[in-house]
Design an enzyme around this catalytic site. Structure first.
Site, mmCIF file in Angstrom:
data_model
loop_
_atom_site.group_PDB
_atom_site.id
_atom_site.type_symbol
_atom_site.label_atom_id
_atom_site.label_comp_id
_atom_site.label_asym_id
_atom_site.label_seq_id
_atom_site.Cartn_x
_atom_site.Cartn_y
_atom_site.Cartn_z
ATOM 1 C CG ASP A 191 45.873 34.548 30.648
ATOM 2 O OD1 ASP A 191 44.735 34.910 30.316
ATOM 3 O OD2 ASP A 191 46.909 34.962 30.108
ATOM 4 C CB SER A 238 37.343 39.481 37.410
ATOM 5 O OG SER A 238 37.349 39.659 36.019
ATOM 6 C CG HIS A 239 41.964 37.232 33.914
ATOM 7 N ND1 HIS A 239 41.639 36.064 33.260
ATOM 8 C CD2 HIS A 239 43.251 37.503 33.548
ATOM 9 C CE1 HIS A 239 42.668 35.652 32.541
ATOM 10 N NE2 HIS A 239 43.663 36.503 32.695
ATOM 11 C CG MET A 240 44.397 39.305 37.531
ATOM 12 S SD MET A 240 45.664 38.126 36.973
ATOM 13 C CE MET A 240 46.418 39.052 35.625
ATOM 14 C CD GLU A 248 38.466 35.251 32.782
ATOM 15 O OE1 GLU A 248 38.841 35.876 31.772
ATOM 16 O OE2 GLU A 248 39.155 35.121 33.803
#
Length: 290
Positions: A104, A266-268, A240
Site C-alpha cells: 500500500d 483482500s487488502h490485508m 482487493e
C-alpha cells in the site's frame, strides 16, 4: 533461535521513529514497510514466523503508529519526505542491505528508496503495492479528479475514508464474509485510535493528497525494475478493492522473472492468508539467499 520481537525508538534527524525488530542481525535482513492506515503492528505475526532465519525491521512512519507525530508546520507529510526519513532511518540503525516489503503506502515510499539506493536492495516482496497505472484506473477516478479539480463537495467524499468506518473497511472491504473471522479486530481499532489523535486526520488527508506525486514516478519505478532486475515476489488479494488485481501481472512487463500469486483474500493478506504468505515468502527468500 529466539523469535522475540524487540520494540525500540531511535532519533532520526530530530524525529523519534518507533520500530520493531526480530531475528539475528547476521542473517539476511528484511525492511517491512506498512501501508495506510496501519503501522508496524501489521507485521508482528510475520516477524515471529521468520525470525529464526532472517533479521526483520519494521518502522512506523512519522505520524503513524508509535512514532512521533511532529507538527505539520515543522514536518512535511508527503510521500517524498516520509520516504527520505525512512531511508535515513536505515542509515541510523546501520541497515546496509535488505529485501524490502512493499504494501500500500509503503510501496511507493519503499520504491523511492529502491530508486535512490539500488545498491541496498536484495529483493522485493510486494503485497498489493501500486507501481502501475492499471492499479488505480477507474477505482481512483474520483480521487484523481479531485486532485485536478478540487471542490468542497468532492473533498467531503475523499475525506470520508479518514474515519472509523473507513479505517475498518481497509480490513473488510471486498472480503467474503467467510473470511471475516480471520481479521483481528484490535488491528483496525488500534489504527483508528492512532488516527484519532488531534490533527492526525488532517495530516492523513494532507498526505493522501500528495499521492499524485507517486503516480508521476511510476515510469521511474518501472525503469528501476528494468535496469536492476531485483528478484521479486508479488502477492495480491483477488478481492482487493483499492488497487485493481490486474496490476499484479503488470510487474512481469519489467521483471519477467517475478513470481506472481493471486490469493483468496483482500487488502490485508497477512490477516486473512497468513499461512500462504509465509510459505511464499519462505520459498522466495530461500531461493534468493541459497
Amino acid at each position: 533461535m529466539s523469535r522475540q520481537i524487540f520494540h525500540n525508538t531511535v532519533n532520526v534527524d530530530g524525529i523519534d521513529i518507533f520500530y520493531r525488530e526480530a531475528g539475528d542481525k547476521t542473517n539476511p535482513s528484511l525492511l517491512l514497510l506498512h501501508g495506510f492506515p496501519t503501522s508496524s503492528v501489521m507485521f508482528k505475526n510475520l516477524m515471529v514466523a521468520l525470525a529464526d532465519k532472517y533479521h526483520l525491521v519494521a518502522p512506523d512512519y512519522p505520524g503513524f503508529g508509535f512514532s512521533a507525530f511532529p507538527d505539520r508546520n515543522s514536518f512535511e507529510y508527503s510521500f517524498k519526505n516520509i520516504s527520505a526519513c525512512i531511508a535515513r532511518f536505515t542509515e541510523v540503525i546501520d541497515l546496509k542491505k535488505f529485501t524490502i516489503y512493499l504494501h500500500d503506502y509503503g510501496a511507493t515510499m519503499g520504491l523511492r528508496i529502491c530508486v535512490n539506493h539500488p545498491e541496498k536492495i536484495d529483493g522485493l516482496i510486494v503485497q498489493n503495492g501500486n507501481a502501475y497505472l492499471e492499479g488505480v484506473e477507474k477505482i481512483w477516478d474520483e480521487v484523481r479528479d479531485y486532485w485536478d479539480h478540487p471542490t468542497e463537495e468532492k473533498k467531503k467524499k475523499v475525506y470520508a475514508f479518514i474515519s472509523a468506518a473507513g479505517t475498518k473497511s481497509q480490513y473488510y472491504a471486498g472480503l467474503p464474509e467467510a473470511l471475516h473471522s480471520r481479521v483481528s479486530p484490535e488491528t483496525w481499532l488500534l489504527d483508528w485510535e492512532r488516527m484519532s489523535r488531534p490533527g492526525n486526520a488532517e495530516m492523513q488527508y494532507e498526505l493522501n493528497c500528495t499521492y499524485k506525486s507517486n503516480i508521476e514516478l511510476f515510469p521511474v519505478f518501472q525503469e528501476y525494475f528494468r535496469t536492476y532486475q531485483p528478484p521479486a515476489l508479488v502477492m495480491w488479494g483477488k478481492y482487493e478493492p483499492y488497487f485493481n488485481v490486474a496490476e499484479a501481472h503488470c510487474y512481469k512487463r519489467d521483471l519477467p522473472d517475478a513470481q506472481i500469486h493471486i490469493l483468496d483474500g483482500s487488502h490485508m493478506l497477512l490477516e486473512t492468508n497468513f499461512d500462504e504468505v509465509v510459505e511464499l515468502i519462505n520459498g522466495f527468500l530461500s531461493r534468493n539467499f541459497a
